[in-house]
Design an enzyme around this catalytic site. Structure first.
Site, mmCIF file in Angstrom:
data_model
loop_
_atom_site.group_PDB
_atom_site.id
_atom_site.type_symbol
_atom_site.label_atom_id
_atom_site.label_comp_id
_atom_site.label_asym_id
_atom_site.label_seq_id
_atom_site.Cartn_x
_atom_site.Cartn_y
_atom_site.Cartn_z
ATOM 1 N N SER A 22 42.681 46.218 40.766
ATOM 2 C CA SER A 22 43.282 44.839 40.952
ATOM 3 C C SER A 22 42.068 43.929 40.967
ATOM 4 C CB SER A 22 44.155 44.622 42.354
ATOM 5 O OG SER A 22 45.288 45.522 42.247
ATOM 6 N N GLY A 99 50.773 45.618 33.350
ATOM 7 C CA GLY A 99 51.539 44.507 33.822
ATOM 8 C C GLY A 99 50.560 43.300 34.343
ATOM 9 N N SER A 172 55.011 39.573 45.358
ATOM 10 C CA SER A 172 54.317 40.172 44.100
ATOM 11 C C SER A 172 52.873 39.597 43.941
ATOM 12 C CB SER A 172 55.015 40.067 42.748
ATOM 13 O OG SER A 172 54.446 40.154 41.723
ATOM 14 N N GLN A 174 51.248 39.688 41.589
ATOM 15 C CA GLN A 174 50.909 39.565 40.101
ATOM 16 C C GLN A 174 51.611 38.236 39.694
ATOM 17 O OE1 GLN A 174 52.346 42.711 37.550
ATOM 18 N NE2 GLN A 174 50.923 44.080 38.250
ATOM 19 N N ASP A 324 51.928 50.674 45.897
ATOM 20 C CA ASP A 324 51.511 51.454 44.696
ATOM 21 C C ASP A 324 51.592 53.004 45.439
ATOM 22 O OD1 ASP A 324 51.726 49.735 42.761
ATOM 23 O OD2 ASP A 324 49.407 49.185 42.862
HETATM 24 C C1 S3P Z 1 48.941 44.155 41.369
HETATM 25 C C2 S3P Z 1 50.229 43.979 41.988
HETATM 26 C C3 S3P Z 1 51.267 45.126 42.238
HETATM 27 C C4 S3P Z 1 50.810 46.324 41.900
HETATM 28 C C5 S3P Z 1 50.035 46.504 40.852
HETATM 29 C C6 S3P Z 1 48.901 45.828 40.696
HETATM 30 C C7 S3P Z 1 47.815 43.423 41.058
HETATM 31 O O1 S3P Z 1 52.401 44.732 41.365
HETATM 32 O O2 S3P Z 1 52.071 47.305 42.081
HETATM 33 O O3 S3P Z 1 49.611 47.883 40.545
HETATM 34 O O4 S3P Z 1 46.849 43.746 40.605
HETATM 35 O O5 S3P Z 1 48.235 41.946 41.426
HETATM 36 P P1 S3P Z 1 53.435 43.309 41.684
HETATM 37 O O6 S3P Z 1 52.621 42.161 41.690
HETATM 38 O O7 S3P Z 1 54.313 43.464 40.771
HETATM 39 O O8 S3P Z 1 53.735 43.942 43.225
#
Ligand code: S3P
Length: 440
Positions: A22, A99, A172, A174, A324
């Protein structure tokens, strides 16, 4: 690719793990928006983070890469061109399976003066995007997806944005980060409310760059005004080891007899340490040593030893703090005395795989007593595990969790789909073999 893991007697080791995924993504993205050279040490050279580099290069950013001595990490110099310095891409932006790349970049691209298309591999094209399309549209963005704006590819026509007040429907990081990045380009402040705290690396980095951002509990206010007038300064960032990677070795040490691991220089940001709290609550012998602040993030060495575990119930605010880590937690729970109940974790169904269904089906194959729930699972432990053929569903964290289960299981465990492991942890197989005492 099939990886065969044999039962192990014990694990022992003093090691480091590659940089945090991240933080690596965010350092590179924000480096591109700063003016000047951002230096990043211990950058995670995983498939996901390399997708971020590839997209930024396609947007006109020069990024120099240098491999470091450790496998899977490198030094980066990102030549940032300022908030308005990105160039229109010639082609679709390929986010691979990442993602984080797609969602965070969508926030940045919403504020540009050009159009772009974000796409990715088959697995990423199945992941939900309405969660960013809807709030970015509220800020004035022109953004759409396919299948009723549910899925990628995403078409983003950058333009003028305005701040907003928004309650995130899911915790979330993200989604939160996509909105905060778009908020840098907006007229007026943006106020966000999260249902529960999620990882706050974006907020920490933005503050370090001088952005006016205030957090109070689950509320965040970002005021873009100061940033609009002066360039964002580049940062020097040393990325801590990824706790989500260290988790596999920590759990292996807890489960196997006569075992000990020390993982050095791991990020222990409190928005990420849910698994450590849960394992300790289960009776695990885990010690945090040498805690310090590095590049604005808490970092420590983590020591884990053979432990007798008991079942727990997990839900609520703990879920985003270990989002995670549920696949590896499930492996630990198969060896714990009593019932482990995971609930309020339906988000696991929209990760790299449907992690609830995949954890239940694959641990069942190894002999675990586990039941599926709509928002989690229940494990009745302890049960002996027996080596079998399992399928990681091309999900890196599932593959590594099944490998740790394979150390505990009698005989041999064949893991299909292990080629996904470098999505987050290049070199995992070698490091696991080293702590088991097997040569590669
Ligand atoms: C992440 C946020 C999480 C996590 C992903 C990395 C990030 O996802 O599961 O592996 O770097 O912001 P979500 O925001 O969908 O929970």
């Amino acid at each position: 690719m099939i990886w065969v893991v044999a039962q192990a007697e014990r694990v022992k080791g003093d090691l480091t793990v590659p940089g945090d995924k991240s933080i690596s993504h965010r350092a590179t993205l924000l480096g591109a928006l700063a003016t000047g050279e951002t230096r990043i040490a211990n950058f995670l050279r995983s498939a996901d983070c390399m997708a971020t580099i590839r997209c930024l290069r396609a947007l006109g950013i020069t990024i120099e890469e240098d491999a470091e001595a450790e496998e899977g990490v490198g030094r980066l110099v990102v030549h940032g061109r300022g908030l308005r310095g990105l160039q229109a891409p010639q082609d679709m932006l390929d986010c691979g399976g990442s993602g984080t790349t797609m969602r965070l970049l969508a926030g940045i691209l919403a504020g540009q003066s050009f159009a772009s298309v974000l796409t990715g591999n088959e697995a990423l094209r199945r992941r939900p995007m309405a969660r960013i399309i809807e709030p970015l549209r509220r800020m004035g963005a022109t953004i759409s997806g396919v299948d009723g704006d549910r899925l990628p590819p995403l078409y983003v026509q950058g333009g003028a944005l305005h701040g907003m007040a928004y309650h995130l429907p899911v915790a979330s990081a993200q989604v939160k980060s996509a909105i905060l990045l778009a908020a840098l380009y907006a007229k007026g402040p943006t106020l966000l409310h999260e249902p529960a705290p999620s990882r706050d690396h974006t907020e920490r980095m933005l503050k370090a760059m001088g952005i006016s951002l205030d957090t109070a509990g689950t509320q965040i206010v970002l005021d873009p005004v100061p940033a609009a007038d002066k360039p964002l300064p580049p940062l020097d960032i040393a990325v801590p080891g990824d706790l989500s990677s260290a988790a596999f070795f920590i759990v292996a040490a807890c489960l196997l007899p006569d075992s000990f691991v020390r993982v050095r220089d791991v990020g222990v940001n409190p928005t990420r340490t849910g698994l450590l709290d849960v394992l300790r609550g289960m009776g695990a012998q885990i010690i945090i040593e040498n805690e310090r602040l590095v590049s604005g993030e808490p970092v420590a060495d983590i020591v884990a030893r053979s432990s007798r575990l008991r079942g727990v119930t997990i839900g609520g605010d703990l879920v985003p703090r270990m989002i995670d880590e549920f696949p590896i937690l499930a492996v630990a729970a198969t060896q714990a005395e009593g019932i482990t109940h995971v609930r309020e974790a339906a988000e696991l169904r929209v990760k790299e795989s449907d992690r609830i269904a995949a954890i239940v089906s694959q641990l069942t194959r190894l002999g675990a007593r586990i039941e599926e729930r709509h928002d989690g699972f229940v494990i009745y432990g302890p049960t002996p595990l027996c080596g079998a053929e399992v399928d990681a569903h091309r999900d890196h964290r599932l593959a590594m969790s099944l490998a740790v289960a394979g150390l505990v299981a009698t005989g041999r465990t064949s893991i299909e789909g292990a080629e996904s492991i470098p999505d987050s942890f290049p070199g995992f197989e070698r490091q696991l073999d080293a702590i088991v005492g097997r040569s590669v």
